[in-house]
Design an enzyme around this catalytic site. Structure first.
Site, PDB file in Angstrom:
ATOM      1  CG  HIS A   1      -3.223   0.251  -4.452  1.00  0.00           C
ATOM      2  ND1 HIS A   1      -3.687  -0.409  -3.222  1.00  0.00           N
ATOM      3  CD2 HIS A   1      -3.176   1.563  -4.238  1.00  0.00           C
ATOM      4  CE1 HIS A   1      -3.748   0.780  -2.545  1.00  0.00           C
ATOM      5  NE2 HIS A   1      -3.295   1.732  -3.205  1.00  0.00           N
TER       6      HIS A   1
ATOM      7  CB  ALA B   1      12.553  12.127  -1.180  1.00  0.00           C
ATOM      8  CB  ALA B   2      10.099  16.617   0.522  1.00  0.00           C
ATOM      9  N   GLY B   3       7.617  14.392   0.327  1.00  0.00           N
ATOM     10  CA  GLY B   3       5.863  14.180   0.715  1.00  0.00           C
ATOM     11  C   GLY B   3       5.836  13.721   1.933  1.00  0.00           C
TER      12      GLY B   3
ATOM     13  NE  ARG C   1      -9.997  11.487  -9.965  1.00  0.00           N
ATOM     14  CZ  ARG C   1     -10.924  10.374 -10.205  1.00  0.00           C
ATOM     15  NH1 ARG C   1     -10.620   9.112  -9.744  1.00  0.00           N
ATOM     16  NH2 ARG C   1     -12.179  10.463 -10.787  1.00  0.00           N
TER      17      ARG C   1
ATOM     18  NE  ARG D   1      -9.086   4.366 -12.563  1.00  0.00           N
ATOM     19  CZ  ARG D   1      -8.248   4.356 -11.455  1.00  0.00           C
ATOM     20  NH1 ARG D   1      -8.282   4.950 -10.388  1.00  0.00           N
ATOM     21  NH2 ARG D   1      -7.368   3.326 -11.473  1.00  0.00           N
TER      22      ARG D   1
ATOM     23  N   GLY E   1       7.032   9.790   1.936  1.00  0.00           N
ATOM     24  CA  GLY E   1       8.382  10.070   1.985  1.00  0.00           C
ATOM     25  C   GLY E   1       8.893  10.307   3.344  1.00  0.00           C
TER      26      GLY E   1
ATOM     27  N   GLY F   1       3.245   5.069  -5.877  1.00  0.00           N
ATOM     28  CA  GLY F   1       2.211   6.321  -6.349  1.00  0.00           C
ATOM     29  C   GLY F   1       1.267   5.774  -7.256  1.00  0.00           C
ATOM     30  CG  ASN F   2      -2.484   4.717  -5.761  1.00  0.00           C
ATOM     31  OD1 ASN F   2      -2.283   3.721  -5.840  1.00  0.00           O
ATOM     32  ND2 ASN F   2      -2.925   5.486  -4.526  1.00  0.00           N
TER      33      ASN F   2
END
Length: 328
Positions: free
Chosen positions: A189, A12-14, A94, A100, A17, A132-133
């Protein structure tokens, strides 16, 4: 006033976010008459928790009439308690020299735990969007870790690819995006996703007929959409946060409030359509109504398209195989 909807947001603080929360609290996602309670999760480290506190102070200082309450926590079970909507934004990025497959495994741990927490405490009708990836596989892991929740509750975000494709078509044609319909982005994605404008229209007229340039499609359009995220990192020095937050709002708004018959792209568990194995979380064209999405079925797939669909599916199958041992 309606009863408040509980919206959980991880990471949430990223950056994403930060671009997301104020728009949710202002009513852009669920409507200007829908109060929300924000349930915000951040990492259990002092710096992240302090940053979260700061974001919550700013949210307070906006005095949003629709913000009915807030919780900030480092405990997923607190963040997901009775959640009606869960935006899983936080993921391990990453790092330099990271393969990966290592990224997949690091994220698998996070999304196994979050899926289990959702399974335990969230609303039984929770709508989950993984941002999120690697988003499709993270959504698959969370879904598999939540056996008591319906698989169709779990979705991955392809709306950013969809919006990027619309914008490229708008520029090419010199037409506004508002008049465009029936675009679909197939698959993962990732740079392998396939933006497909064969059925798309601009102000009712065929986009494919207007462009009529398969070389541009294969060599400019598809790679530009696929590599747009990397191009933004190159230009901005950090990843696309505001546009990702915008796509998350679009995805959830359409899912909850309906797309009014328009096609939108969502990453959803396959029902076996288009030869995509059941359960794989794959980008499809859907329409949404009354909080449910319906796949657009029976679209013809030509050889050109099949090649791209096969490629993005192969990548997803490889990711799925890479985490299979963690899912029992």
């Amino acid at each position: 006033m309606k009863a408040p909807v509980r919206v959980a947001v991880t990471g949430a603080a990223g950056q994403i976010g930060y671009a997301l929360l104020f728009r949710i609290a202002s009513g852009e996602m669920l409507g200007k008459d829908q109060p929300v309670i924000l349930q915000l999760l951040e990492l259990p480290v002092d710096k992240a928790q302090a940053a979260l506190k700061g974001v919550m102070m700013e949210l307070e200082d906006c005095a949003f009439p629709l913000l009915a309450g807030m919780v900030g926590t480092d405990d997923a079970e607190v963040a997901f308690k009775d959640a009606d909507i869960a935006l899983l934004v936080g993921a391990r990025p990453r790092g330099p020299g990271m393969e990966r497959k290592d990224l997949l495994l690091e994220n698998a741990k996070i999304f196994t735990a979050q899926g289990a927490a959702l399974n335990k405490v969230a609303s039984r009708d929770v709508k989950v969007l993984v941002v999120g990836n690697p988003a499709n596989t993270n959504a698959y892991i969370a879904m598999k870790s939540a056996p008591d929740l319906k698989p169709e509750n779990f979705t991955a975000m392809l709306r950013l690819d969809h919006n990027r494709a619309l914008s490229q078509l708008s520029t090419k044609l010199g037409k506004p995006v508002g008049g465009m319909e029936k675009l679909v982005v197939w698959g993962n994605h990732s740079p392998t996703m396939y933006p497909d404008y064969r059925f798309a229209t601009a102000d009712g007229a065929s986009i494919a007929d207007a462009i009529n340039d398969q070389e541009w499609n294969a060599n400019t359009f598809i790679p530009t959409v696929g590599k747009r995220g990397a191009a933004i990192i190159e230009a901005r020095g950090s990843s696309s946060a505001a546009s990702a937050a915008n796509a998350a709002i679009d995805h959830v708004r359409d899912w909850v409030l309906g797309s009014n018959g328009k096609w939108v792209t969502m990453g959803v568990p396959s029902d076996g359509s288009y030869g995509i194995p059941e359960g794989v979380i794959f980008g499809f064209a859907v329409t949404t109504e009354n909080g449910k999405y319906t796949l657009v079925k029976d679209l013809p797939i030509d050889d050109f398209s099949q090649k791209y669909i096969d490629k993005t599916l192969a990548e997803l199958e490889e990711e799925r195989a890479g985490v299979a041992h963690l899912l029992g």
